[in-house]
Design a protein around this motif. Structure first.
Motif, PDB file in Angstrom:
ATOM      1  N   SER A 160       0.463  49.752  -8.877  1.00 41.58           N
ATOM      2  CA  SER A 160      -0.576  48.682  -9.023  1.00 41.58           C
ATOM      3  C   SER A 160       0.267  47.348  -8.931  1.00 41.58           C
ATOM      4  O   SER A 160      -0.290  46.245  -9.371  1.00 41.58           O
ATOM      5  CB  SER A 160      -0.828  48.652 -10.707  1.00 41.58           C
ATOM      6  OG  SER A 160       0.363  48.845 -11.526  1.00 41.58           O
ATOM      7  N   TYR A 161       1.502  47.501  -8.374  1.00 44.89           N
ATOM      8  CA  TYR A 161       2.312  46.229  -8.292  1.00 44.89           C
ATOM      9  C   TYR A 161       3.231  46.357  -7.018  1.00 44.89           C
ATOM     10  O   TYR A 161       3.387  47.491  -6.618  1.00 44.89           O
ATOM     11  CB  TYR A 161       3.016  45.713  -9.419  1.00 44.89           C
ATOM     12  CG  TYR A 161       3.958  46.683  -9.791  1.00 44.89           C
ATOM     13  CD1 TYR A 161       5.243  46.760  -9.418  1.00 44.89           C
ATOM     14  CD2 TYR A 161       3.656  47.678 -10.744  1.00 44.89           C
ATOM     15  CE1 TYR A 161       6.024  47.647  -9.804  1.00 44.89           C
ATOM     16  CE2 TYR A 161       4.733  48.490 -11.237  1.00 44.89           C
ATOM     17  CZ  TYR A 161       5.801  48.720 -10.953  1.00 44.89           C
ATOM     18  OH  TYR A 161       6.980  49.513 -11.108  1.00 44.89           O
TER      19      TYR A 161
ATOM     20  N   ASN B 198      -5.275  49.719 -11.626  1.00 51.48           N
ATOM     21  CA  ASN B 198      -4.568  50.070 -12.851  1.00 51.48           C
ATOM     22  C   ASN B 198      -5.257  51.217 -13.292  1.00 51.48           C
ATOM     23  O   ASN B 198      -4.702  51.481 -14.601  1.00 51.48           O
ATOM     24  CB  ASN B 198      -5.096  48.818 -13.858  1.00 51.48           C
ATOM     25  CG  ASN B 198      -4.103  47.582 -13.699  1.00 51.48           C
ATOM     26  OD1 ASN B 198      -3.353  47.671 -12.889  1.00 51.48           O
ATOM     27  ND2 ASN B 198      -4.422  46.608 -14.465  1.00 51.48           N
TER      28      ASN B 198
ATOM     29  N   GLY C  72      -9.223  45.408  -9.293  1.00 49.20           N
ATOM     30  CA  GLY C  72      -8.076  45.523 -10.308  1.00 49.20           C
ATOM     31  C   GLY C  72      -7.977  46.449 -11.172  1.00 49.20           C
ATOM     32  O   GLY C  72      -7.040  47.303 -11.431  1.00 49.20           O
TER      33      GLY C  72
ATOM     34  N   ARG D 258       0.442  40.350 -22.497  1.00 45.20           N
ATOM     35  CA  ARG D 258       0.809  40.941 -21.014  1.00 45.20           C
ATOM     36  C   ARG D 258      -0.528  41.386 -20.673  1.00 45.20           C
ATOM     37  O   ARG D 258      -0.913  42.334 -20.285  1.00 45.20           O
ATOM     38  CB  ARG D 258       1.622  42.137 -21.178  1.00 45.20           C
ATOM     39  CG  ARG D 258       3.010  42.154 -21.916  1.00 45.20           C
ATOM     40  CD  ARG D 258       3.964  43.230 -21.491  1.00 45.20           C
ATOM     41  NE  ARG D 258       3.541  44.417 -22.359  1.00 45.20           N
ATOM     42  CZ  ARG D 258       3.982  44.668 -23.421  1.00 45.20           C
ATOM     43  NH1 ARG D 258       4.942  44.017 -23.985  1.00 45.20           N
ATOM     44  NH2 ARG D 258       3.583  45.978 -24.145  1.00 45.20           N
TER      45      ARG D 258
ATOM     46  N   HIS E 135       1.495  41.618  -9.309  1.00 46.35           N
ATOM     47  CA  HIS E 135       0.452  42.840  -9.696  1.00 46.35           C
ATOM     48  C   HIS E 135      -0.704  42.772  -9.091  1.00 46.35           C
ATOM     49  O   HIS E 135      -1.519  41.370  -8.984  1.00 46.35           O
ATOM     50  CB  HIS E 135       0.128  42.587 -11.434  1.00 46.35           C
ATOM     51  CG  HIS E 135       1.359  42.699 -12.192  1.00 46.35           C
ATOM     52  ND1 HIS E 135       1.526  44.394 -12.917  1.00 46.35           N
ATOM     53  CD2 HIS E 135       2.519  42.201 -12.686  1.00 46.35           C
ATOM     54  CE1 HIS E 135       2.467  44.245 -13.458  1.00 46.35           C
ATOM     55  NE2 HIS E 135       3.141  43.101 -13.288  1.00 46.35           N
ATOM     56  N   VAL E 136      -1.307  43.710  -8.531  1.00 45.07           N
ATOM     57  CA  VAL E 136      -2.397  43.624  -7.762  1.00 45.07           C
ATOM     58  C   VAL E 136      -3.689  43.273  -8.521  1.00 45.07           C
ATOM     59  O   VAL E 136      -4.677  42.512  -7.998  1.00 45.07           O
ATOM     60  CB  VAL E 136      -2.876  45.011  -7.056  1.00 45.07           C
ATOM     61  CG1 VAL E 136      -4.114  45.114  -6.209  1.00 45.07           C
ATOM     62  CG2 VAL E 136      -1.581  45.336  -6.264  1.00 45.07           C
ATOM     63  N   TYR E 137      -3.728  43.663  -9.941  1.00 41.63           N
ATOM     64  CA  TYR E 137      -4.760  43.238 -10.894  1.00 41.63           C
ATOM     65  C   TYR E 137      -4.995  41.694 -10.776  1.00 41.63           C
ATOM     66  O   TYR E 137      -6.208  41.096 -10.769  1.00 41.63           O
ATOM     67  CB  TYR E 137      -4.350  43.735 -12.138  1.00 41.63           C
ATOM     68  CG  TYR E 137      -5.415  43.325 -13.289  1.00 41.63           C
ATOM     69  CD1 TYR E 137      -6.344  44.204 -13.493  1.00 41.63           C
ATOM     70  CD2 TYR E 137      -5.324  42.435 -14.089  1.00 41.63           C
ATOM     71  CE1 TYR E 137      -7.374  43.718 -14.458  1.00 41.63           C
ATOM     72  CE2 TYR E 137      -6.191  41.995 -14.983  1.00 41.63           C
ATOM     73  CZ  TYR E 137      -7.247  42.824 -15.163  1.00 41.63           C
ATOM     74  OH  TYR E 137      -8.354  42.524 -15.957  1.00 41.63           O
TER      75      TYR E 137
ATOM     76  N   TRP F  31      -1.065  40.836 -17.535  1.00 33.97           N
ATOM     77  CA  TRP F  31      -1.274  41.715 -16.086  1.00 33.97           C
ATOM     78  C   TRP F  31      -1.448  43.152 -16.154  1.00 33.97           C
ATOM     79  O   TRP F  31      -1.688  43.696 -15.173  1.00 33.97           O
ATOM     80  CB  TRP F  31       0.051  41.154 -15.692  1.00 33.97           C
ATOM     81  CG  TRP F  31       1.335  41.641 -16.267  1.00 33.97           C
ATOM     82  CD1 TRP F  31       2.033  42.823 -16.353  1.00 33.97           C
ATOM     83  CD2 TRP F  31       2.080  40.614 -17.187  1.00 33.97           C
ATOM     84  NE1 TRP F  31       2.881  42.827 -17.345  1.00 33.97           N
ATOM     85  CE2 TRP F  31       3.032  41.420 -17.861  1.00 33.97           C
ATOM     86  CE3 TRP F  31       1.797  39.511 -17.581  1.00 33.97           C
ATOM     87  CZ2 TRP F  31       3.929  40.912 -18.796  1.00 33.97           C
ATOM     88  CZ3 TRP F  31       2.696  38.755 -18.498  1.00 33.97           C
ATOM     89  CH2 TRP F  31       3.802  39.596 -19.049  1.00 33.97           C
ATOM     90  N   GLU F  32      -1.427  43.679 -17.424  1.00 34.48           N
ATOM     91  CA  GLU F  32      -1.560  45.102 -17.519  1.00 34.48           C
ATOM     92  C   GLU F  32      -2.821  45.529 -17.768  1.00 34.48           C
ATOM     93  O   GLU F  32      -3.235  46.869 -17.660  1.00 34.48           O
ATOM     94  CB  GLU F  32      -0.604  45.778 -18.848  1.00 34.48           C
ATOM     95  CG  GLU F  32       0.735  45.512 -18.744  1.00 34.48           C
ATOM     96  CD  GLU F  32       1.398  46.006 -20.125  1.00 34.48           C
ATOM     97  OE1 GLU F  32       0.707  46.187 -21.072  1.00 34.48           O
ATOM     98  OE2 GLU F  32       2.669  46.092 -20.040  1.00 34.48           O
TER      99      GLU F  32
ATOM    100  N   ARG G   6       7.467  40.005  -9.229  1.00 31.81           N
ATOM    101  CA  ARG G   6       6.779  41.201  -9.341  1.00 31.81           C
ATOM    102  C   ARG G   6       5.481  40.617  -9.215  1.00 31.81           C
ATOM    103  O   ARG G   6       4.823  39.708 -10.160  1.00 31.81           O
ATOM    104  CB  ARG G   6       6.875  42.040 -10.597  1.00 31.81           C
ATOM    105  CG  ARG G   6       6.037  43.117 -10.776  1.00 31.81           C
ATOM    106  CD  ARG G   6       6.448  44.161 -11.747  1.00 31.81           C
ATOM    107  NE  ARG G   6       7.443  44.857 -11.123  1.00 31.81           N
ATOM    108  CZ  ARG G   6       8.295  45.830 -11.602  1.00 31.81           C
ATOM    109  NH1 ARG G   6       7.819  46.507 -13.118  1.00 31.81           N
ATOM    110  NH2 ARG G   6       9.311  46.566 -11.059  1.00 31.81           N
TER     111      ARG G   6
ATOM    112  N   ASP H 208       6.949  44.366  -5.583  1.00 35.71           N
ATOM    113  CA  ASP H 208       8.142  43.373  -5.866  1.00 35.71           C
ATOM    114  C   ASP H 208       8.492  42.662  -4.477  1.00 35.71           C
ATOM    115  O   ASP H 208       8.709  43.142  -3.456  1.00 35.71           O
ATOM    116  CB  ASP H 208       9.326  44.197  -6.357  1.00 35.71           C
ATOM    117  CG  ASP H 208       9.115  44.737  -7.708  1.00 35.71           C
ATOM    118  OD1 ASP H 208       8.121  43.867  -8.414  1.00 35.71           O
ATOM    119  OD2 ASP H 208       9.645  45.734  -7.896  1.00 35.71           O
TER     120      ASP H 208
END
Length: 325
Positions: free
Chosen positions: A22-23, A157, A153, A102, A32-34, A104-105, A30, A25
């Motif tokens: 899902s991410y 996830n 996204g 958070r 995140h694809v979301y 991005w989660e 980092r 670097d």
């Protein structure tokens, strides 16, 4: 690989695999694809809204001035709404409170985004002079497009999937995923509610573009149809989705939010139709109109194009005259 299945594929086209990451670097950063899906959706919505506003006679890219306020408030509102409708995940005993921040989660709610974004859009419209309902109508198709893109996204996830299913398009979810329901065997497939919503929203974009042009819906009525279309779909998806949101009178809070969305859309459509039976005179409020460079302004700097008085014509003519015979 990014799109490798997370469990054994049960035959050709027998299931939909979930991405394994899902991410990624880039050095110390980092990504995140979301977040990329959300950003891509916002960009697409801005481009489509700018095109629609410009066709109405608004200044090109005035949408950016409005979005500078609307987008941040929309994201904040979306996160707040999600957290408040999932209190057990963030505030229960032993929960990690800092997970609230958070984002991005995953975990943003479109109805919170609509509330926060509407406040920001109203402020941005007052700043630029654009009519609020003109902007809302111009935004409606782009908003659905952004939501369709943003749902990918959730796929990356591995979240907000539906009930177990044996349909050939069932979604694979890692059995060690925190959202994987307890008591189910690894390899269980689930309804891909993200895909259902992508398809529904994409069809909605086409519908809004067509119906808005066919019937020239203005004064917020196209935005009202957006609320009805999107919320009607959400009632269905939320009814089959596994989601730990609060239960109110037997229904999850997100289902109630979708029902309210349909009712608000219906009320807005008919109220605005009754209050404003004609077309909007301009995308701008009176006194804030914008004219393209090079056009003659009818207000502001006054240019007198009337004929001068007769005595000025006499004194202003050339001294040499044609001799009469």
């Amino acid at each position: 690989m990014l799109f490798a299945p997370t469990s054994a594929v049960h035959g050709v086209l027998a299931s939909i695999p979930s991405p394994t990451v899902s991410y990624f670097d880039i050095g110390p950063l980092r990504i995140h694809v979301y977040a990329l899906c959300i950003i891509a959706g916002i960009i697409a919505a801005v481009l489509l809204t700018n095109w629609r506003l410009t066709r109405r006679g608004a200044e090109p890219w005035v949408v950016i001035d409005i979005c500078l306020i609307a987008v941040p408030l929309g994201i904040i509102g979306a996160r707040i709404f999600h957290v408040l409708t999932h209190p057990g995940y963030y505030f229960a005993e032993g929960a990690d409170f800092w997970a609230v921040f958070r984002i991005w989660e995953g975990g943003i709610a479109i109805y919170g985004a609509l509330i926060g974004g509407a406040i920001g859009a109203w402020l941005g419209c007052r700043w630029t002079g654009i009519r609020f309902w003109t902007f809302a109508d111009a935004l409606a198709p782009g908003l659905l497009l952004a939501q369709a893109m943003g749902r990918f996204g959730n796929w990356f996830n591995q979240e907000l999937f539906g009930l177990p299913t044996d349909l050939p398009w069932g979604l694979e979810i890692d059995s060690d995923n925190p959202a994987f329901p307890e008591g189910l065997t690894p390899g269980t497939l689930f309804h891909p509610t993200f895909l259902y919503e992508v398809i529904w929203n994409s069809l909605g974009v086409l519908f809004l573009l067509w119906v808005g042009r066919r019937f020239r819906l203005q004064w917020g009525r196209l935005f009202a149809l957006y609320l009805i279309w999107y919320s009607a779909g959400r009632i269905v998806w939320e009814s089959i989705r596994l989601d730990p949101s609060e239960i109110i009178l037997g229904l999850r809070s997100n289902v109630w939010a979708a029902i309210v969305g349909v009712l608000i859309g219906l009320a807005l459509f008919f109220i605005q139709k009754r209050r404003h039976p004609g077309l909007e005179p301009s995308p701008y409020v009176p006194g804030r109109e914008w004219s393209p460079p090079g056009t003659v302004q009818s207000q502001g700097d006054f240019v007198d194009v009337s004929e001068p008085p007769a005595d000025e014509l006499v004194t202003g003519t050339a001294t040499s005259t044609v001799a009469s015979k």
